[in-house]
Write a protein that holds these residues in place. Structure first.
Motif, mmCIF file in Angstrom:
data_model
loop_
_atom_site.group_PDB
_atom_site.id
_atom_site.type_symbol
_atom_site.label_atom_id
_atom_site.label_comp_id
_atom_site.label_asym_id
_atom_site.label_seq_id
_atom_site.Cartn_x
_atom_site.Cartn_y
_atom_site.Cartn_z
ATOM 1 N N UNK A 1 1.108 -32.248 23.451
ATOM 2 C CA UNK A 1 1.723 -30.927 23.422
ATOM 3 C C UNK A 1 1.095 -30.088 22.310
ATOM 4 N N UNK A 2 0.918 -28.791 22.588
ATOM 5 C CA UNK A 2 0.293 -27.885 21.630
ATOM 6 C C UNK A 2 1.183 -26.674 21.370
ATOM 7 N N UNK B 1 -0.963 -26.546 16.330
ATOM 8 C CA UNK B 1 -0.162 -27.714 15.998
ATOM 9 C C UNK B 1 -0.211 -28.671 17.183
ATOM 10 N N UNK B 2 -0.152 -29.963 16.904
ATOM 11 C CA UNK B 2 -0.254 -30.980 17.953
ATOM 12 C C UNK B 2 0.931 -31.939 17.863
ATOM 13 N N UNK B 3 1.507 -32.241 19.024
ATOM 14 C CA UNK B 3 2.506 -33.300 19.133
ATOM 15 C C UNK B 3 1.898 -34.404 19.993
ATOM 16 N N UNK C 1 5.596 -24.071 26.606
ATOM 17 C CA UNK C 1 5.089 -25.377 26.189
ATOM 18 C C UNK C 1 3.714 -25.621 26.808
ATOM 19 N N UNK C 2 2.745 -25.928 25.968
ATOM 20 C CA UNK C 2 1.390 -26.213 26.423
ATOM 21 C C UNK C 2 1.212 -27.733 26.451
#
Length: 329
Positions: free
Chosen positions: A244-245, A175-177, A262-263
């Motif tokens: 963010x991943x 998932x990507x932010x 948090x990545x």
């Protein structure tokens, strides 16, 4: 602790007294079967999907082990215990089981009657303990430099361990932010690099195609999954800023795990006002606006004013920048 069910053997017996003028719309049969054991509630759930369920008058299930009958169950279609909708053909029951054991054979005999039919189905069920996959390591660049004119890929590797074996892993999804990544208006020719307001934030997004692929097997229980995410070059208005991943690993039982840490990957690009000497991408000639204050990008522009303009300690003709200057010949 979570668990999976291994149905090691299924055997069907039919003893149907069906009228000669019967049709498929009259015949009762089992379309699907599902069962699960919950350690938290110490209970077993059984579900039967029945075709032509409106013809059913009763379903009785005999649950036993090698020692004999354990319980007689009257399975219903009342929308209880996991079956949300009543009278939809999903017959289910949840019941407690004393002295439950993993790896032990249990026997289920389903007796279904209705419409002058009698259907008897026998199953042997073996419950095995299931271990949720574990994320051992995530390898990613903390800083990623966009290409100047060519598309590049952001590579991420995840090492996963599953004590049930790597074949128990169903998929790994990312998932990507990108809320904090600069955006570009599609209707302008220039690179806008505008930033979303908090009211416009979308949070983490995903897509069924955002699947990591198996890359290398380390042993029977450990495997590395990899993804290579295409990145737009800076000359094509590639966005910059933190991304963010999150990663979700799911096994074939449907149990999943998500990374807690948090990545964050910082995306750098021409126009982001960041001048980095750690990458050959950031040469002074390629991103001059970003590096205008970088001392290594300054030049000795006047070789006769007795000033060290680039701050390298060399003045005028002593500076390599003045080689060939008419004043220094």
């Amino acid at each position: 602790m979570n668990h999976k069910i291994l149905i090691i053997f299924m055997l069907f017996f039919y003893n149907c007294d069906i009228p000669l003028n019967s049709s498929d719309s009259q015949i009762i049969y089992i379309e699907s079967f599902r069962t699960n054991y919950s350690l938290e509630s110490d209970s077993i759930y059984i579900e039967l999907k029945i075709i032509n369920y409106n013809k059913v008058t009763s379903i009785t299930s005999l649950f036993s082990d090698d020692g004999g009958l354990i319980d007689t169950l009257n399975i219903n279609d009342l929308g209880l215990d996991g079956d949300i909708i009543p009278n939809d053909g999903l017959y289910s029951i949840k019941f407690s089981l004393n002295n439950f054991q993993y790896g032990k054979n249990y026997y289920l005999e389903n007796i279904i009657s209705g419409n002058d039919q009698l259907l008897i189905e026998n199953r042997i069920i073996n419950f095995e303990e299931n271990f949720i996959p574990e994320i051992i390591k995530i390898e990613y660049p903390s800083i990623f430099y966009l290409g100047i004119s060519n598309w590049d890929t952001l590579d991420i590797n995840i090492t996963i361990m599953d004590r049930n074996g790597i074949e128990d892993i169903d998929h790994a999804l990312y998932l990507i932010n990108s809320d904090f990544l600069t955006k570009d208006y599609s209707y302008t020719e220039e690179c806008d690099h505008y930033v979303l307001s908090p009211e416009e934030y979308l949070g983490y997004q995903t897509d069924p195609s955002w699947i990591l692929q198996p890359d290398s097997v380390l042993n029977d229980s450990t495997i590395v999954y990899k993804t290579s995410i295409p990145t737009r070059p800076s000359n094509d208005c590639g966005g910059y800023g933190p991304v963010l991943f999150k990663f979700i690993i799911q096994d074939k039982v449907g149990e999943s795990i998500q990374n807690n840490d948090e990545i964050v990957v910082e995306i750098l690009s021409c126009g982001d006002s960041t001048c980095s000497e750690e990458s050959p991408y950031y040469e002074c000639s390629q991103c001059p606006d970003d590096c205008i204050e970088n001392i290594n990008c300054l030049e000795e522009s006047d070789c006769s004013n007795n000033i060290d303009e680039d701050g390298d300690g060399n003045i005028d003709c002593d500076d390599p920048d003045c080689i060939g200057d008419i004043f220094c010949e």
